[in-house]
Design a protein around this motif. Structure first.
Motif, PDB file in Angstrom:
ATOM      1  N   LEU A   1       0.836  -1.211   0.000  1.00  0.00           N
ATOM      2  CA  LEU A   1       0.000   0.000   0.000  1.00  0.00           C
ATOM      3  C   LEU A   1       0.868   1.258   0.000  1.00  0.00           C
ATOM      4  O   LEU A   1       0.604   2.215  -0.734  1.00  0.00           O
ATOM      5  CB  LEU A   1      -0.937  -0.017   1.212  1.00  0.00           C
TER       6      LEU A   1
ATOM      7  N   GLU B   1       4.119   5.614  -5.510  1.00  0.00           N
ATOM      8  CA  GLU B   1       4.093   5.574  -6.969  1.00  0.00           C
ATOM      9  C   GLU B   1       3.180   6.681  -7.504  1.00  0.00           C
ATOM     10  O   GLU B   1       3.459   7.300  -8.531  1.00  0.00           O
ATOM     11  CB  GLU B   1       3.575   4.195  -7.394  1.00  0.00           C
ATOM     12  N   VAL B   2       2.087   6.925  -6.810  1.00  0.00           N
ATOM     13  CA  VAL B   2       1.163   7.982  -7.253  1.00  0.00           C
ATOM     14  C   VAL B   2       1.825   9.339  -7.097  1.00  0.00           C
ATOM     15  O   VAL B   2       1.776  10.175  -7.995  1.00  0.00           O
ATOM     16  CB  VAL B   2      -0.141   7.949  -6.432  1.00  0.00           C
ATOM     17  N   SER B   3       2.481   9.545  -5.962  1.00  0.00           N
ATOM     18  CA  SER B   3       3.045  10.857  -5.699  1.00  0.00           C
ATOM     19  C   SER B   3       4.054  10.755  -4.558  1.00  0.00           C
ATOM     20  O   SER B   3       3.673  10.467  -3.430  1.00  0.00           O
ATOM     21  CB  SER B   3       1.916  11.823  -5.323  1.00  0.00           C
TER      22      SER B   3
ATOM     23  N   GLU C   1      -4.347  11.226   3.062  1.00  0.00           N
ATOM     24  CA  GLU C   1      -4.781  10.192   2.113  1.00  0.00           C
ATOM     25  C   GLU C   1      -3.969   8.914   2.305  1.00  0.00           C
ATOM     26  O   GLU C   1      -4.492   7.806   2.184  1.00  0.00           O
ATOM     27  CB  GLU C   1      -4.648  10.700   0.666  1.00  0.00           C
TER      28      GLU C   1
ATOM     29  N   VAL D   1      -5.645   6.935   4.852  1.00  0.00           N
ATOM     30  CA  VAL D   1      -6.850   6.264   4.345  1.00  0.00           C
ATOM     31  C   VAL D   1      -6.450   4.950   3.677  1.00  0.00           C
ATOM     32  O   VAL D   1      -7.068   3.899   3.882  1.00  0.00           O
ATOM     33  CB  VAL D   1      -7.583   7.173   3.323  1.00  0.00           C
ATOM     34  N   ILE D   2      -5.376   5.019   2.901  1.00  0.00           N
ATOM     35  CA  ILE D   2      -4.947   3.861   2.117  1.00  0.00           C
ATOM     36  C   ILE D   2      -4.342   2.773   3.011  1.00  0.00           C
ATOM     37  O   ILE D   2      -4.773   1.625   2.982  1.00  0.00           O
ATOM     38  CB  ILE D   2      -3.915   4.313   1.051  1.00  0.00           C
TER      39      ILE D   2
ATOM     40  N   SER E   1      -6.226   0.404   5.539  1.00  0.00           N
ATOM     41  CA  SER E   1      -7.132  -0.631   5.014  1.00  0.00           C
ATOM     42  C   SER E   1      -6.612  -2.040   5.298  1.00  0.00           C
ATOM     43  O   SER E   1      -7.395  -2.985   5.370  1.00  0.00           O
ATOM     44  CB  SER E   1      -7.353  -0.448   3.511  1.00  0.00           C
TER      45      SER E   1
ATOM     46  N   VAL F   1      -1.878   1.710 -10.466  1.00  0.00           N
ATOM     47  CA  VAL F   1      -1.560   3.114 -10.219  1.00  0.00           C
ATOM     48  C   VAL F   1      -1.569   3.927 -11.515  1.00  0.00           C
ATOM     49  O   VAL F   1      -2.068   5.052 -11.545  1.00  0.00           O
ATOM     50  CB  VAL F   1      -0.194   3.231  -9.494  1.00  0.00           C
ATOM     51  N   GLU F   2      -1.041   3.354 -12.600  1.00  0.00           N
ATOM     52  CA  GLU F   2      -1.044   4.082 -13.875  1.00  0.00           C
ATOM     53  C   GLU F   2      -2.459   4.421 -14.311  1.00  0.00           C
ATOM     54  O   GLU F   2      -2.749   5.516 -14.771  1.00  0.00           O
ATOM     55  CB  GLU F   2      -0.342   3.254 -14.965  1.00  0.00           C
TER      56      GLU F   2
ATOM     57  N   LYS G   1      -3.912   7.199 -12.311  1.00  0.00           N
ATOM     58  CA  LYS G   1      -3.422   8.498 -12.797  1.00  0.00           C
ATOM     59  C   LYS G   1      -4.191   8.926 -14.055  1.00  0.00           C
ATOM     60  O   LYS G   1      -4.496  10.107 -14.235  1.00  0.00           O
ATOM     61  CB  LYS G   1      -1.928   8.416 -13.101  1.00  0.00           C
TER      62      LYS G   1
ATOM     63  N   MET H   1      -9.908  -1.797  -7.123  1.00  0.00           N
ATOM     64  CA  MET H   1      -9.124  -2.303  -8.239  1.00  0.00           C
ATOM     65  C   MET H   1      -9.735  -3.616  -8.717  1.00  0.00           C
ATOM     66  O   MET H   1     -10.141  -4.436  -7.895  1.00  0.00           O
ATOM     67  CB  MET H   1      -7.679  -2.574  -7.795  1.00  0.00           C
TER      68      MET H   1
ATOM     69  N   LYS I   1      -9.855  -7.138  -6.885  1.00  0.00           N
ATOM     70  CA  LYS I   1      -9.627  -6.961  -5.450  1.00  0.00           C
ATOM     71  C   LYS I   1     -10.828  -7.455  -4.630  1.00  0.00           C
ATOM     72  O   LYS I   1     -10.664  -8.191  -3.658  1.00  0.00           O
ATOM     73  CB  LYS I   1      -9.345  -5.480  -5.187  1.00  0.00           C
TER      74      LYS I   1
ATOM     75  N   VAL J   1      -8.888   2.009  -0.563  1.00  0.00           N
ATOM     76  CA  VAL J   1      -7.553   2.149  -1.160  1.00  0.00           C
ATOM     77  C   VAL J   1      -7.614   3.025  -2.420  1.00  0.00           C
ATOM     78  O   VAL J   1      -6.866   3.987  -2.561  1.00  0.00           O
ATOM     79  CB  VAL J   1      -6.958   0.763  -1.494  1.00  0.00           C
TER      80      VAL J   1
ATOM     81  N   GLY K   1      -8.355   6.824  -1.851  1.00  0.00           N
ATOM     82  CA  GLY K   1      -7.202   7.551  -1.325  1.00  0.00           C
ATOM     83  C   GLY K   1      -6.172   7.805  -2.413  1.00  0.00           C
ATOM     84  O   GLY K   1      -5.631   8.911  -2.536  1.00  0.00           O
ATOM     85  N   LEU K   2      -5.897   6.777  -3.212  1.00  0.00           N
ATOM     86  CA  LEU K   2      -4.912   6.927  -4.290  1.00  0.00           C
ATOM     87  C   LEU K   2      -5.386   7.969  -5.307  1.00  0.00           C
ATOM     88  O   LEU K   2      -4.578   8.774  -5.806  1.00  0.00           O
ATOM     89  CB  LEU K   2      -4.668   5.578  -4.981  1.00  0.00           C
TER      90      LEU K   2
ATOM     91  N   ALA L   1      -7.387  10.573  -4.793  1.00  0.00           N
ATOM     92  CA  ALA L   1      -7.259  11.922  -4.217  1.00  0.00           C
ATOM     93  C   ALA L   1      -5.806  12.387  -4.290  1.00  0.00           C
ATOM     94  O   ALA L   1      -5.512  13.522  -4.663  1.00  0.00           O
ATOM     95  CB  ALA L   1      -7.769  11.939  -2.772  1.00  0.00           C
ATOM     96  N   MET L   2      -4.878  11.484  -3.959  1.00  0.00           N
ATOM     97  CA  MET L   2      -3.447  11.797  -4.067  1.00  0.00           C
ATOM     98  C   MET L   2      -3.055  12.157  -5.499  1.00  0.00           C
ATOM     99  O   MET L   2      -2.317  13.110  -5.733  1.00  0.00           O
ATOM    100  CB  MET L   2      -2.628  10.563  -3.692  1.00  0.00           C
TER     101      MET L   2
ATOM    102  N   SER M   1      -1.534  15.660  -6.879  1.00  0.00           N
ATOM    103  CA  SER M   1      -0.227  15.768  -7.534  1.00  0.00           C
ATOM    104  C   SER M   1      -0.342  16.489  -8.875  1.00  0.00           C
ATOM    105  O   SER M   1       0.650  16.908  -9.451  1.00  0.00           O
ATOM    106  CB  SER M   1       0.394  14.380  -7.723  1.00  0.00           C
TER     107      SER M   1
END
Lengths: 406, 406
Positions: A50, A56-58, A65, A68-69, A72, B16-17, B20, B43, B46, B76, B79-80, B82-83, B87
């Motif tokens: 996680l 990886e995102v940022s 955030e 939050v992730i 989990s 993650v890609e 984005k 995801m 999941k 998960v 949160g990703l 929002a991040m 970014s």
């Protein structure tokens, strides 16, 4: 009947079979008539996964955030554990940080516990229900999820034990307890039966990864009896207790080492008031944690050498800070290496014994190991040595202080 | 400026890609001056993994714990997302069901939305912040997490669009919209530009997996303009709207089929009042969903044959229920097969056109396909045929009703 908190780490809940095994251990305590609160970590590897996604995102992610992730992971294991208990006819339910609520400050990703509301948990425990608590997580004043920093589930467990006035807090992990040193490099390492909070604190802060440092501090402050033991064996573990509970105290209880060290020397800085501040204030401002510091006696009365260590992860950043402040500090030369290890002997017994440090220095000298920096506390002596001597030094000290198993 | 809800399914946030990529699509809407709420699924894969773990722990799991576990997937991704938005310098934060709060009833694992408190979300949207909402989850009256049933994120999105009075609700998925039939078996299938709620509802309930049935019902009840479109292309999707928005209505809009059917025939049951109840009441009590029912005209005035279909997953259980009630129902013989497919033509236009069903029967007859059961509604005709004819039947009907692409 006792009220106990049981905490299971990531390797203990790594898959469904292991979670069922945890449930069986919990059931044993319930069947013995105990009131049980269980704290669980995420499945091993899950939190890293996680965190990896978040990075990886940022790389400069929002800690709110992030929380939050990463929270989990414990949400999954606590639900699975409650189910597993129910399937064994043990009354149980899961509790997330925000449901308890376990209130923290707003320092996301490294929050500190402020208050645990035990009203509902007390009621459930008294009613015979197992209370399954997601470790590592709480809720901030703004109603958002917080996490307690890596290894935070230990802190959750100890804090819960304190709040619930539990008779003890059992930390289940994948080793059988706390050892006199790392068994991977000293096969003769012994499991310690009882260790004081103070010693455990030093061991934890030196990187012996059995308990999170903060959880030991909290146990010490609230006098929570902590036992470290294995999920996968019935053997007794290590009891972390008050000094007065330990009848026969070893002079040295354990040998710790840390490879997470880097050494920086500033050659020929002025030997005058304020020089230490001019070096260490900018490092503190940059949030770099300086550990060992040694200032040589000035030879000419005008200049001296200043040596200190920082964690390896902050090594490059520390060098940059120093170089940026070169004009102000006015050193002649900057020497640095990450080729070093810190080796420490720890024991509350050394407070009342003389010659403990001398034995350390002599033992290392006999093996031809050069000591680069020394630092001491009341119950610890640490030395910095070349990394290649790590195993040799630890083994020699383990023998010298009579810690080898028969 | 418009206020829109964007919903992204599991394949759109699979890694993650892709998350984005979703953030970039959201940013496009924000840059165009729109207020945006985003709803995300877990995801892809999941939720299945989490459900699998729950079943492995205990096949008879506690739905409340199930909800704790499976709701973590959306936690998960939200949160990703929002991040990822932050970014890209888009103001955003995540909202979990309990934080909004999105209140549901207490029917865990299949909860229904009762009320969405939009106070805080409205404020954030008006302030230019993107509101990222975890799909599929809410909070029950007892302060525990609920989930809305599989595909529930569609329902979250439509309900949120209704509560926020959004101008539209865009459902992003891995197909370009709603097709006249399954493009995998009919290469000439066309994307439908506009479809009515009623038609969409029939398609969804027949297993065209683009939208969850309940979300379509909700969109229809609240007159939410829904657009189904692809996350991976800029093409316009399919708009699901009121009938009066569609100027030129096809007589038949789409051909659906479902292989999830099993047929049961009770031979020679008494032709008397109460016989249907004696068969279908026990099935209803066992929570088995009976779909098509046909009762033949009695030949001798005394006995008749009763045929009906059930979902394949409930086939064996249905047979057991019938056999258990054999004495009470008093049938002569029990025939059954799961070797059948239901093929349906759907179109609001058929209400004002005659001969629509006849064309279906003639088309199938021309291909030598025997019809086993027929059922009709105002905007749909369904027939049960042998499974091996499925593709042939769908292709023939697609051509017969003029749906083939040029």
């Amino acid at each position: 009947m006792a009220r106990i908190v049981m905490k299971f780490g990531g390797t203990s809940v790594a898959d469904v079979e292991k979670i069922k095994n945890v449930a069986r251990r919990v059931k044993t305590e319930v069947d013995a008539g105990n009131q049980v609160a269980v704290v669980v970590s995420a499945m091993s590897g899950k939190t890293n996964e996680l965190v990896g996604w978040a990075q990886e995102v940022s790389p400069m992610y929002d800690a709110r955030e992030y929380d939050v992730i990463v929270s989990s992971g414990e949400q999954v294991t606590v639900g699975l554990l409650a189910m597993a208990l129910q399937s064994m006819d043990v009354a149980a339910r899961s509790w997330l940080g925000w449901q308890i609520p376990l209130k923290t400050d707003g320092a996301h990703a490294k929050a500190r516990i402020k208050e645990i509301d035990t009203t509902e948990l007390d009621k459930r425990l008294n009613g015979g229900e197992v209370v399954c608590v997601a470790g590592f997580q709480g809720i901030a004043p703004d109603n958002r999820i917080t996490t307690l920093g890596r290894g935070g589930s230990d802190t959750s467990a100890v804090a819960l034990a304190a709040a619930l006035k539990a008779d003890r807090c059992d930390i289940y992990t994948d080793v059988e307890g706390v050892y006199t040193t790392d068994p991977r490099i000293v096969p003769k390492a012994r499991k310690i039966d009882k260790i004081t909070y103070e010693e455990m604190l030093e061991l934890a802060s030196l990187g012996a990864k059995v308990l999170q440092t903060r959880s030991v501090e909290m146990a010490m402050n609230h006098r929570v009896r902590v036992q470290v033991r294995s999920t996968f064996s019935e053997a007794e573990g290590t009891l972390v207790v008050d000094e007065d509970e330990i009848v026969e105290q070893e002079v040295v209880s354990g040998i710790a080492y840390s490879r997470d060290e880097a050494k920086i020397t500033l050659v020929k800085v002025a030997d005058k008031p304020g020089i230490a501040a001019s070096i260490f204030s900018p490092l503190a401002d940059a949030n770099i944690n300086v550990d060992m510091i040694v200032q040589n006696v000035s030879e000419d009365g005008k200049s001296t050498d200043m040596t200190f260590t920082v964690p390896r992860g902050e090594f490059q950043r520390a060098l940059q800070v120093i170089e940026k402040n070169k004009a102000h500090i006015a050193y002649q030369e900057l020497l640095s290496t990450s080729d070093v290890t810190k080796v420490s002997i720890i024991g509350v017994g050394m407070r009342s014994h003389v010659g403990v440090a001398r034995k350390m220095f002599e033992t290392l000298a006999e093996k031809g190991i050069n000591i680069q920096v020394i630092s001491t506390s009341e119950i610890k002596v640490s030395v910095l040595i070349a990394e290649e001597y790590t195993e040799l030094a630890v083994r020699a000290l383990h023998t010298a202080y009579g810690l080898d198993a028969d």
